[in-house]
Design an enzyme around this catalytic site. Structure first.
Site: not given
Length: 602
Positions: A493, A553
């Site tokens: 990611r 995050c």
């Protein structure tokens, strides 16, 4: 037992002694519980509610030099003699000392040392303290009968070298006649975390070495083996064959080092009674070593922290929590929270899973409910008032020790977020269950589907630290590069080659960030890596824990793994970008989206 009195006695041995009605003039038990003000615990009041049968309360503040401006400094020989004589202790009494701290031992080693200093070697420490006594299921009582006074004669002259003064420590800086060991947490020693007393800044004495007091005991509060203690001294570069002097904040926990050295065969370690609080008030700035440069400099807000990091363990083991559950300690003073939360694509319903199975006595903490419901972003931080009401409804007060866990396959996923929230809102007494439900089940500990809503308590939240970062602050840091930023998402990611779990967000990262995927902080069992493993991770990633650090995050949840890991290594306060990548992708210009895949269109 005379001079042959064992330094440590077990709970089983003492319980057998109590059972045989041997508590009396020849054997006295003292509860010496004492706590720092911010802990919100009253040792004397707790003693009145529950203590080992036959025990008396020893007040460290009362049995002290009341003329000193420093807390609980040593009393005179005669004062000590009169005080302990009134507790029914004579010169032929075997004295057992303990305290009720979560560490297993906190203040009792100070009283053990005092008895020995005043010429009474017949004194022992209850290994594991009241914590272990309760865990093993031994009886407690609330009744107390004052024992008949005994004559006690104190003689400290022979052991006066066991007490060091400010002048002794000052002279030692140049002479190096003895080793100085500071047992405060590393962060206070280094000057990165504030002292618990107003007006005193952190730091350390030149030439001193740090051996945090809580490292002399294991996770269950039991004293380490002789071999393990020797290894700790060796790794701290402290030579047991040479003179040693212990120091701390005010002369209490320094005695942990004295006890450990005594067990290792070095029985004459001394204590700087005034310790850091006297040193800071008297020493010139050049003799106050700190990451803050000197004692006159103001602490920068990024490095401020309202708590002593080590006073409540950041991690507790499944066995420790199981013993607390077994002994019915879950209640107003100890609350367990299942903080499980999952991304929608996992198709897991944590609230439904909680209803089916959870750690006995736990309540469910809903990250999405306890949030800013007006925000377009998921589970952003609530206001202090919302947080106060929410956790108060879970039976949590400002004196409650909170243990959080989740049921993820990783061992820990969302629990660090709730741990961080409590700390952000001024509540230091919070721990993460190491390994979570995964490790709890692996240990064969019980689960239940039963749940009863705890009685509501008052909780007052107070945000005192700038531990939350905004989009604007992240954007500014991109140009200033003053602060390191760690992204806890997966490498795929982060690089932009693996899809984001939210349909309206593409993967990638913003310029200058460092990738440390949150699972890397745990081992295969789901437990947090040890300090050596964590240190290696940060080193390999190129993150300097001596400098400010921010974490991000997907939506502010797993970023808190970075906070927890850095906290375990002594960093005083990693900040979290609460909006994280979800907000960044929506608001940032395409040039601020770094991706190996499809970037953001202009």
């Amino acid at each position: 037992m005379g001079v042959q009195a064992q330094t440590l006695v077990s709970a089983a041995w003492l319980a057998n002694t109590v059972k045989r009605n041997l508590v009396g003039p020849r054997l006295r038990i003292l509860d010496t519980s004492w706590y720092l003000p911010f802990m919100n615990r009253d040792g004397k009041k707790e003693f009145a509610q529950t203590h080992i049968p036959g025990a008396s309360f020893f007040d460290i503040d009362e049995c002290s030099d009341r003329t000193s401006k420093f807390d609980h400094m040593l009393p005179s020989e005669q004062f000590f003699a009169d005080y302990v004589g009134n507790l029914g202790i004579g010169n032929d009494s075997h004295v057992i000392v303990y305290d009720a701290s979560h560490f297993g031992a906190f203040s009792c080693t100070r009283v053990w040392w005092m008895f020995r200093l005043f010429g009474h070697p017949q004194v022992s420490v209850l290994n594991g303290g009241f914590r272990n006594w309760v865990r093993e299921g031994h009886p407690v009582e609330s009744t107390y009968t004052k024992p008949a006074a005994e004559h006690f004669s104190a003689a400290a002259a022979a052991h006066r070298p066991w007490v060091k003064s400010f002048e002794d420590i000052t002279n030692n800086i140049s002479k190096q006649s003895f080793q100085v060991v500071d047992v405060r947490p590393y962060a206070r020693f280094l000057g990165r975390e504030p002292e618990p007393r107003e007006g005193v800044k952190p730091g350390h004495i030149p030439g001193s070495k740090c051996m945090p007091f809580f490292r002399f005991t294991d996770d269950d509060g039991m004293m380490l083996s002789i071999e393990a203690l020797r290894s700790f001294f060796e790794e701290s570069q402290v030579d047991l064959d040479k003179p040693i002097c212990g120091t701390c904040g005010s002369g209490v926990t320094a005695c942990h080092m004295v006890l450990a050295a005594h067990l290792c065969g070095a029985p004459g370690a001394s204590v700087y009674d005034g310790s850091w609080y006297e040193w800071f008030s008297k020493a010139p700035p050049e003799h106050v070593l700190s990451k803050l440069k000197n004692k006159d400099r103001t602490i920068h807000s990024v490095l401020q922290c309202p708590i002593m990091a080590a006073q409540t363990r950041a991690l507790v083991s499944a066995s420790w929590l199981a013993e607390a559950v077994k002994n019915n300690l879950v209640g107003p003073k100890l609350r367990i929270l299942d903080a499980s939360w999952y991304l929608a694509k996992t198709k897991r319903d944590p609230k439904a899973e909680f209803a089916q199975k959870h750690v006995p006595g736990s309540s469910y903490f809903d990250i999405d409910v306890c949030s800013d419901l007006t925000s377009a972003l998921d589970h952003m931080l609530p206001t202090p008032g919302v947080f106060s009401r929410y956790v108060g409804d879970l039976g949590i007060g400002n004196d409650t020790h909170v243990v959080v866990y989740d049921t993820s396959d990783f061992g820990s996923f969302s629990a660090p977020r709730v741990w961080w929230m409590f700390r952000l809102f001024g509540h230091s007494s919070v721990s993460v269950l190491d390994g979570g439900m995964k490790n709890w089940l692996a240990g064969g500990f019980p689960v239940t589907s039963e749940w009863s809503k705890p009685e509501r308590r008052d909780f007052e939240a107070a945000v005192t630290q700038p531990w939350v970062k905004s989009y604007e602050e992240m954007l500014e840091n991109m140009s200033t590069k003053k602060v390191q930023v760690v992204d806890a998402r997966s490498a795929g990611r982060f690089r932009g080659i693996e899809p984001e779990p939210r349909d309206d967000t593409l993967p990638g990262h913003f310029p200058g960030t460092i990738n440390m995927p949150f699972p890397s902080f745990m081992d295969g069992s789901g437990k947090e890596l040890d300090t050596e493993g964590l240190s290696k991770l940060f080193l390999q990633a190129g993150v300097d824990l001596e400098k400010p650090l921010w974490a991000t995050c997907g939506s502010g949840v797993t970023a808190c793994h970075v906070v927890l890991a850095a906290h375990l290594l002594g960093h005083p306060g990693v900040c979290v970008y609460d909006g994280s990548w979800t907000e960044w992708f929506k608001r940032a210009s395409p040039k601020h989206i770094i991706s190996e895949g499809q970037g953001k269109e202009g």
